[in-house]
Design a protein around this motif. Structure first.
Motif, short mmCIF file in Angstrom:
data_model
loop_
_atom_site.label_atom_id
_atom_site.label_comp_id
_atom_site.label_asym_id
_atom_site.label_seq_id
_atom_site.Cartn_x
_atom_site.Cartn_y
_atom_site.Cartn_z
N GLN A 73 0.84 -1.20 0.00
CA GLN A 73 0.00 0.00 0.00
C GLN A 73 0.88 1.26 0.00
O GLN A 73 0.59 2.23 -0.70
CB GLN A 73 -0.87 -0.03 1.25
CG GLN A 73 -2.09 0.85 1.17
CD GLN A 73 -2.95 0.69 2.42
OE1 GLN A 73 -2.71 -0.20 3.24
NE2 GLN A 73 -3.93 1.54 2.55
N ASN A 74 1.94 1.19 0.76
CA ASN A 74 2.87 2.31 0.85
C ASN A 74 3.50 2.59 -0.52
O ASN A 74 3.61 3.75 -0.95
CB ASN A 74 3.95 1.96 1.88
CG ASN A 74 4.65 3.19 2.39
OD1 ASN A 74 4.23 4.30 2.09
ND2 ASN A 74 5.70 2.99 3.15
N ARG A 78 3.22 5.98 -2.74
CA ARG A 78 4.40 6.69 -3.22
C ARG A 78 4.31 6.93 -4.72
O ARG A 78 4.69 7.99 -5.22
CB ARG A 78 5.66 5.87 -2.91
CG ARG A 78 6.17 6.06 -1.51
CD ARG A 78 7.39 5.18 -1.25
NE ARG A 78 7.79 5.24 0.12
CZ ARG A 78 8.51 6.23 0.65
NH1 ARG A 78 8.91 7.23 -0.12
NH2 ARG A 78 8.85 6.22 1.91
#
Lengths: 270, 170
Positions: A73-74, A78
């Motif tokens: 998810q990160n 990004r």
């Protein structure tokens, strides 16, 4: 096996007692509604507790999997952030008469009295001098110098800036400054003595400096400071965000910026 | 003899004596306990346990209170060996000792009877009430009923086995 038999023999009385008691309780629970309801409530509570504990353990054991999901998810976020950075365009809000463009701070103010901020894009991104700069919807500063790719921004957190603000939505207008000491305390100077306010009231931009539309939040009232003369007083204001840790900014410009700039100039001397 | 006494007391309590409660809930007697307390203390723990369970089962069948007296009787039957050992004479029980005033003394009879009655009534109250918030109000009638049961058992004792007699007919 023999030891087990010996153990059973040694505790035969207790086992017989427990067996008969369980049998009696079973008869009781089967035939007594009150006992049954109490039994179900007790066992239900115990079962819920056990299940909750099991869930906690399961969550703990799935920690690696959850970490992996969060990492994915990160990475996605990004990627979105990067695409925002590279494909930023001016977005117009015709009803407000202002247009906005995303940008980034390359260098944030460090809390020193004269420190400036450095942002991007610059002239290549159609940024102009005197454009207002917002951070998280709050006033941050204004563009004072222009390069091809970068701009120099005079932040609120600089002793050189003066910002036209209003106490509340319809209160008195007064200039906001920073004295270079506490980054969490600004001064709203020359506030008329009749102005009514209390701690916690929001301070907005007035729009009179032409850099921001009116009604952009700047901070909240901390307390009344010492009187500056008999007709005016000073009000201390806390900024809404930590200006030294801002990364994402928005450049803001009026649709008729050029016309407003020209017409706001003083008349030439006759 | 002991079995016959147990059956007789259970039947008497179910048919007549159960209603001898001059103060209502505050003095609800359990006459059948006397039959259980008349078991010789030298008997093995299993016999006492089974006797307690049987007494409870009999009362439940006779009174239609499924399980209540069975639980209380089993608890009392299980605890009876401990109660007997707590009240045992310094040299232990002799083979010929019977649980009577003449053999073991007034103090022994009252102590054992009151302990057993307290345990039985408290257990019975617990399974009758079930809910903790109702237990506080129900505990006082249980205590007074235990005292009343003790009194009834002593009365029965004096009627059936007077202190001067060597053996009882029941």
């Amino acid at each position: 096996m023999r030891n087990l038999w010996l153990l059973l023999q040694r505790n035969a009385f207790f086992l017989a007692f427990a067996g008969l008691l369980v049998l009696s309780l079973m008869v009781l629970v089967q035939n007594d509604g009150s006992a049954r309801s109490s039994w179900f409530r007790t066992t239900g509570g115990v079962a819920a507790m056990v299940e909750g504990q099991q869930q906690q353990w399961a969550n703990y054991l799935r920690l690696a999997e959850q970490n992996s999901d969060l990492a994915a998810q990160n990475a996605e976020l990004r990627e979105q952030l990067l695409s925002m950075r590279t494909s930023s365009e001016w977005q117009t809000a015709p009803d407000l008469g202002w247009k906005v463009k995303n940008g980034w701070l390359v260098k944030a103010p460090d809390g020193q009295p004269r420190s400036m901020a450095l942002g991007t894009p610059g002239a290549n991104g159609d940024i102009r001098i005197e454009s207002g700069v917002l951070a998280f919807g709050s006033a941050f500063g204004s563009v004072v110098d222009l390069g091809q790719e970068h701009v120099r921004i005079l932040p609120l957190l600089n002793t050189a800036g003066t910002w036209s603000c209003r106490l509340g939505q319809n209160g008195a207008v007064a200039p906001l400054t920073w004295d270079g000491r506490d980054p969490k305390r600004f001064s709203l100077n020359d506030v008329p003595r009749y102005a009514q306010f209390q701690a916690g009231d929001t301070v907005f931009t007035s729009g009179f400096d032409l850099k921001f539309p009116e009604g952009i939040s700047v901070g909240t009232v901390i307390e009344e400071g010492p009187a500056s003369g008999s007709e005016f007083k000073t009000v201390y204001v806390a900024p809404l965000l930590d200006l030294t840790s801002v990364r994402h900014i928005e450049f803001i410009r009026h649709i008729s910026d050029s016309e407003r700039t020209v017409l706001s100039q003083p008349l030439p001397a006759p | 003899m002991n079995g016959l006494r147990l059956v007789l007391l259970v039947a008497l309590q179910a048919l007549f004596l159960g209603e001898v409660a001059p103060f209502g809930e505050w003095s609800r007697p359990q006459w059948a306990l006397w039959a259980l307390l008349m078991l010789p203390p030298q008997l093995g723990p299993f016999t006492k346990l089974l006797a307690g369970f049987s007494m409870g089962l009999g009362l439940d069948i006779a009174l239609g209170s499924y399980g209540h007296h069975m639980v209380a009787g089993t608890i009392l039957g299980g605890a009876l060996p401990t109660i007997h050992s707590l009240f045992s004479p310094r040299d232990g029980y002799e083979v010929t000792n019977k649980p009577t005033v003449r053999d073991l003394g007034t103090q022994w009879v009252i102590g054992v009877t009151l302990s057993a009655a307290l345990l039985y009534h408290l257990a019975l109250t617990l399974v009758d009430t079930w809910h903790a918030h109702l237990l506080g109000a129900a505990i006082w009638p249980a205590l007074t009923s235990a005292v009343w049961t003790t009194f009834c058992c002593l009365l029965m004792h004096l009627l059936v086995i007077p202190p001067g007699r060597k053996n009882s007919s029941l």
